[in-house]
Design an enzyme around this catalytic site. Structure first.
Site, PDB file in Angstrom:
ATOM      1  N   HIS A 157      69.519  17.413 -19.891  1.00  0.00           N
ATOM      2  CA  HIS A 157      68.386  17.818 -19.097  1.00  0.00           C
ATOM      3  C   HIS A 157      69.664  17.929 -17.864  1.00  0.00           C
ATOM      4  O   HIS A 157      69.612  18.800 -16.880  1.00  0.00           O
ATOM      5  CB  HIS A 157      68.035  16.635 -18.521  1.00  0.00           C
ATOM      6  CG  HIS A 157      66.804  17.149 -19.773  1.00  0.00           C
ATOM      7  ND1 HIS A 157      65.285  16.961 -18.687  1.00  0.00           N
ATOM      8  CD2 HIS A 157      66.611  16.342 -20.493  1.00  0.00           C
ATOM      9  CE1 HIS A 157      64.643  16.419 -19.756  1.00  0.00           C
ATOM     10  NE2 HIS A 157      65.154  16.284 -20.624  1.00  0.00           N
ATOM     11  N   ASP A 365      73.631  21.442 -10.747  1.00  0.00           N
ATOM     12  CA  ASP A 365      71.730  20.399 -10.636  1.00  0.00           C
ATOM     13  C   ASP A 365      71.544  21.231 -11.893  1.00  0.00           C
ATOM     14  O   ASP A 365      72.148  21.903 -12.354  1.00  0.00           O
ATOM     15  CB  ASP A 365      70.970  20.416  -9.580  1.00  0.00           C
ATOM     16  CG  ASP A 365      70.546  19.019 -10.055  1.00  0.00           C
ATOM     17  OD1 ASP A 365      69.986  18.917 -10.764  1.00  0.00           O
ATOM     18  OD2 ASP A 365      69.768  19.127  -8.768  1.00  0.00           O
TER      19      ASP A 365
END
Length: 465
Positions: A157, A365
């Site tokens: 993730h 991110d």
């Protein structure tokens, strides 16, 4: 139909709305097949024996929730230590914040071995196992060592760093060998896949076979990008619900003469919040027409506050916000409204809808779902503008956002000014294209695409050496 077994650090009951879009998306498949969700219980047993943990099982509809307790030593070395003081900073390109204590990796591997020992007896021969995130990288290798032949997929993730950054981890070779015990490795962005390929070629002396297939360490796997999405229908419903509408009306009324800029983040050094606040200061300095008319609402919810790096960034952010308010504020206008607490998710769509600009500017991110939620929450007849970091995984999909380099404070301020002055027709066109892509590649597409790829993966199921 094969049963799905989901493994992650924390377990969520997919029946509960508060579990979030990911839990609901995975819950669909789990409920269909009578699946299992396995992970840490969240309980720390202070005097428990190292390496052991009590297994708890609870039925949630068709889903079995299976969790293990951890003793304090295991939690601190596996979770606080290796996961969050080694892998998290390195994978976000922050080598300066990494702590390569030898004890951390020992605990990290010990806990993954514990998970494998507890999970293995619960598996059925035709189960498909889906392991999530950096806490569990070696889990498949530990299961293979116990003779597990099931199809096992892994989804990361967070970003996968470039080869040279990944290689700074003392155990980098072991980590990559562990990944090759999976049948499928899913990453958030195509750039992450490129980083994986460079490592396989240059560090592992592996082969790139085409069709997203890679061979190294005597094993073959498929590695591809599966950009995670949000549950668009669920978030649209949330936007129309009473709490969100009340929040929108309150913000619209209280800031009727202002234009709102919004940042919603966990207080994490990867999110670029200090740089964002500095860019807002630059906006006020260079474009004085925004004084008394623009307000930045920055929500930075607490996280990992026991880690020194997080205490440091909190102090820095509070100092920056105080300085801007002191230098530019008036009795009837505070430039920055800084909130260091969690805002209920049901209110977030109202905040997004009331904001003229959404600022999603992380330094790095994996994806950043706030960017997608901001777009979905907008009024299509008068949408706000998304300002997005080029270093967020979402930037590969959301090309109609205004992309920025968050390290360039002056450049970010220029882009924010562009967003504030953008004509309505351009805002509407950008929003339409962004929303169409977010709808197409939602969280259900992500789940189905990954599961189909896992079912069709080569499936050598070799024991990692």
């Amino acid at each position: 139909m094969s049963r799905l077994v989901v493994v992650s650090n924390r377990v969520a009951d997919p029946r509960k709305a508060a579990a979030g879009g990911l839990a609901v998306a995975l819950g669909d498949s789990l409920q269909q097949t009578g699946g299992m969700w396995f992970g840490w219980s969240g309980t720390i047993v202070e005097d428990g024996p190292t390496g052991e943990g009590e297994l708890h099982q609870q039925q949630a509809g068709q889903v079995l929730l299976a969790t293990i307790d951890l003793c304090r030593d295991d939690h601190d070395s596996y979770y606080l230590g290796y996961s969050n003081n080694v892998l998290w900073p390195v994978f976000h390109n922050r080598l300066d914040l990494a702590s390569f204590s030898a004890g951390y990796v020992t605990g990290y591997r010990r806990v993954n071995q514990l998970f494998a020992r507890k999970l293995m007896p619960l598996l059925q021969p035709d189960d498909i196992v889906w392991v999530h995130d950096y806490h569990m990288i070696p889990l498949a290798a530990e299961l293979r060592a116990m003779g597990c032949k099931n199809r096992i997929g892994f989804f990361l993730h967070i970003p996968l760093p470039p080869q040279i950054i990944f290689a700074s981890i003392p155990q980098h070779d072991w980590l990559m060998r562990s990944l090759f015990a999976y049948d499928l490795v899913g990453l958030q962005a195509q750039q992450d896949v490129q980083h994986f390929e460079h490592y396989v070629r240059n560090e592992a002396a592996g082969e790139v076979l085409g069709d997203n297939l890679y061979r190294a360490y005597g094993s073959m796997l498929r590695c591809a990008a599966f950009p995670i999405g949000i549950d668009v229908q669920e978030f649209e419903a949330l936007t129309q619900a009473k709490d969100a509408r009340d929040m929108y009306e309150t913000m619209s009324r209280e800031y009727s003469s202002r234009r709102l800029l919004l940042g919603i983040d966990r207080l994490d050094y990867s999110k670029g919040i200090p740089q964002r606040v500095q860019a807002f200061r630059e906006l006020l300095a260079n474009y004085p027409e925004n004084r008394r008319s623009a307000t930045l609402i920055q929500i930075a919810s607490p996280t990992r506050e026991s880690v020194d790096a997080y205490a440091d960034i909190r102090r820095e952010l509070e100092s920056l916000c105080g300085a801007i308010n002191g230098d530019y504020g008036e009795l009837d206008w505070m430039p920055v409204r800084y909130i260091h607490r969690v805002v209920a998710r049901r209110r977030v769509p109202g905040l997004c809808r009331a904001s003229a600009v959404g600022l999603v500017t992380p330094l790095r991110d994996g994806m950043n779902l706030v960017a997608k939620e901001y777009v979905v929450a907008q009024n299509p007849d008068d949408p706000g503008v998304l300002v997005l970091s080029r270093f967020a995984g979402a930037a590969e999909q959301l090309k109609e956002a205004l992309l920025v380099n968050p390290y360039d404070v002056h450049g970010t301020a220029e882009v924010i000014q562009h967003a504030l002055s953008m004509p309505l027709e351009e805002r509407k066109l950008r929003h339409q294209r962004l929303l169409a892509r977010i709808r197409e590649f939602d969280v259900h597409w992500w789940r189905n695409a990954f599961m189909e790829a896992l079912r069709n993966a080569p499936g050598e199921h070799r024991v990692a050496r």
